[in-house]
Design an enzyme around this catalytic site. Structure first.
Site, PDB file in Angstrom:
ATOM      1  N   HIS A  32       6.329   7.583   6.677  1.00  0.00           N
ATOM      2  CA  HIS A  32       6.602   8.814   7.414  1.00  0.00           C
ATOM      3  C   HIS A  32       6.338   8.714   8.927  1.00  0.00           C
ATOM      4  CE1 HIS A  32       6.678  10.326   3.409  1.00  0.00           C
ATOM      5  NE2 HIS A  32       6.648  11.598   3.728  1.00  0.00           N
TER       6      HIS A  32
ATOM      7  N   GLU B 186       5.945  16.427   6.196  1.00  0.00           N
ATOM      8  CA  GLU B 186       6.531  17.114   5.041  1.00  0.00           C
ATOM      9  C   GLU B 186       6.541  18.629   5.195  1.00  0.00           C
ATOM     10  OE1 GLU B 186       5.490  15.484   1.248  1.00  0.00           O
ATOM     11  OE2 GLU B 186       6.568  13.662   1.858  1.00  0.00           O
TER      12      GLU B 186
ATOM     13  N   CYS C 205       7.233   1.862  -0.101  1.00  0.00           N
ATOM     14  CA  CYS C 205       6.017   2.634   0.177  1.00  0.00           C
ATOM     15  C   CYS C 205       4.868   1.683   0.515  1.00  0.00           C
ATOM     16  CB  CYS C 205       5.681   3.456  -1.066  1.00  0.00           C
ATOM     17  SG  CYS C 205       4.135   4.348  -0.996  1.00  0.00           S
TER      18      CYS C 205
ATOM     19  N   CYS D 239       3.086   3.360   7.408  1.00  0.00           N
ATOM     20  CA  CYS D 239       3.392   4.425   6.446  1.00  0.00           C
ATOM     21  C   CYS D 239       4.830   4.848   6.674  1.00  0.00           C
ATOM     22  CB  CYS D 239       2.450   5.606   6.674  1.00  0.00           C
ATOM     23  SG  CYS D 239       2.871   7.078   5.727  1.00  0.00           S
TER      24      CYS D 239
ATOM     25  N   ASP E  89       9.808   4.334  -3.960  1.00  0.00           N
ATOM     26  CA  ASP E  89       8.900   4.984  -3.004  1.00  0.00           C
ATOM     27  C   ASP E  89       8.208   6.160  -3.686  1.00  0.00           C
ATOM     28  OD1 ASP E  89       7.801   5.466  -0.333  1.00  0.00           O
ATOM     29  OD2 ASP E  89       9.054   7.263  -0.321  1.00  0.00           O
ATOM     30  N   SER E  90       7.122   6.605  -3.075  1.00  0.00           N
ATOM     31  CA  SER E  90       6.418   7.780  -3.584  1.00  0.00           C
ATOM     32  C   SER E  90       7.238   9.058  -3.407  1.00  0.00           C
ATOM     33  CB  SER E  90       5.077   7.927  -2.865  1.00  0.00           C
ATOM     34  OG  SER E  90       5.287   8.049  -1.472  1.00  0.00           O
TER      35      SER E  90
END
Ligand code: I24
Ligand code: DGL
Length: 265
Positions: free
Chosen positions: A185, A151, A72, A183, A9-10
């Site tokens: 998140h 974040e 991701c 996504c 993942d990123s």
């Protein structure tokens, strides 16, 4: 077969996928790489995201993984096919799983895709959705403020509610009954997103569907871990280990994790 499953993942968002795999396949060992030093991928060019994703895959190839999961969405959108063609093990992404769940759920064949700019621009969700049902009407919407919101840690409260409502404004006069959270998140914002789109709309995240794909793939290949295996997960971060640790230990609830810093090239 007790070789690990690689998850890339990123950053930390892919831990949503790792957690679902752990839940569904408790004997499997996961090796996770989060490219936290270069996160977010969403605003980056295709070339750059593909390059970074390849670096993570190569690093895990050296650790003898039996399969790779690209957790991701942005990385899946631009690197899945090339990795599937070139890696010596099966490679799964998160986009097909989410698309499949949406096509199963939607009654009116009107599906919204919320994702980063990179994922939306790639057209990967359109391709996946249309390959499952050619009559799906797709409404793609990039939400570039949502990852920074999560974040920042300020993802509850009035400011977050406002920012989410603002980001979803383009959906106001649109017809749809299903939303894909495209996504890593966005599941963190699921409640607030549901409040904006209304309770008769299905809001789907792909993490759970992806874990089902992993199980199916390992079962098909006869490479599931033995039922008595105690997993030994390992985590690698390109950025700060203490920050990764605080988020990952809080999210996974598995006690102290084995986390190391890794340099990719
Ligand atoms: N959630 C994510 N990323 C963060 C965060 C968060 N800070 C608080 N929460 N920060 O992603 C990323 C900052 N980088 C800096 C460089 O090192 C790595 C981290 C979503 C995580 C999904 C598993 C909120 C938060 C948390 C724990 C669990 C879940 C969550 F602190 F949303
Ligand atoms: N992991 C990314 C995704 O699912 C979100 C964070 C980023 O932009 O790197 O698209």
């Amino acid at each position: 077969m007790n070789a690990p499953i690689g998850v890339i993942d990123s950053g930390v968002g892919g831990l949503t996928v790792a957690k679902e795999i752990m839940k569904r396949l408790p004997n499997e060992t996961i090796y996770y790489i989060g490219d936290t030093a270069r996160c977010p991928y969403g605003p980056r060019s295709r070339q750059e995201v593909r390059n970074f994703t390849w670096q993570m895959a190569k690093a895990l190839e050296k650790l003898n993984i039996k399969m790779l999961v690209i957790a991701c969405n942005t990385a899946t959108a631009v690197a899945l096919e090339s990795l599937q063609r070139n890696m010596p093990f099966p490679v799964l992404g998160v986009i097909n799983a989410g698309a499949r769940a949406a096509v199963k759920k939607t009654k009116r064949h009107e599906v919204v895709v919320l994702a980063t700019e990179g994922t939306i621009k790639s057209g990967a969700y359109e391709e996946a959705l249309l390959s499952l049902n050619t009559s799906t009407h797709i409404i793609p919407l990039a939400c570039p403020t949502f990852v920074p919101l999560v974040e920042s840690g300020e993802y509850k409260g009035d400011f977050a509610t406002k920012l989410i409502a603002e980001g979803l404004k383009p959906l106001k006069n649109q017809q749809f009954d299903t939303v894909i959270l495209g996504c890593t998140h966005y599941p963190i914002l699921q409640k607030q997103i549901e409040a904006v789109v209304g309770e008769d709309v299905n809001v789907l995240s792909s993490a759970e569907e992806t874990a089902k794909d992993v199980q199916e793939m390992l079962a098909f290949n006869g490479t599931l871990a033995n039922a008595y295996t105690v997993p030994a997960h390992k985590f690698f971060a390109t950025g700060s280990v203490p920050i990764f640790r605080s988020i990952a230990e809080n999210w996974l609830e598995q006690g102290t994790l084995d986390i190391k810093r890794i340099t990719l090239k």
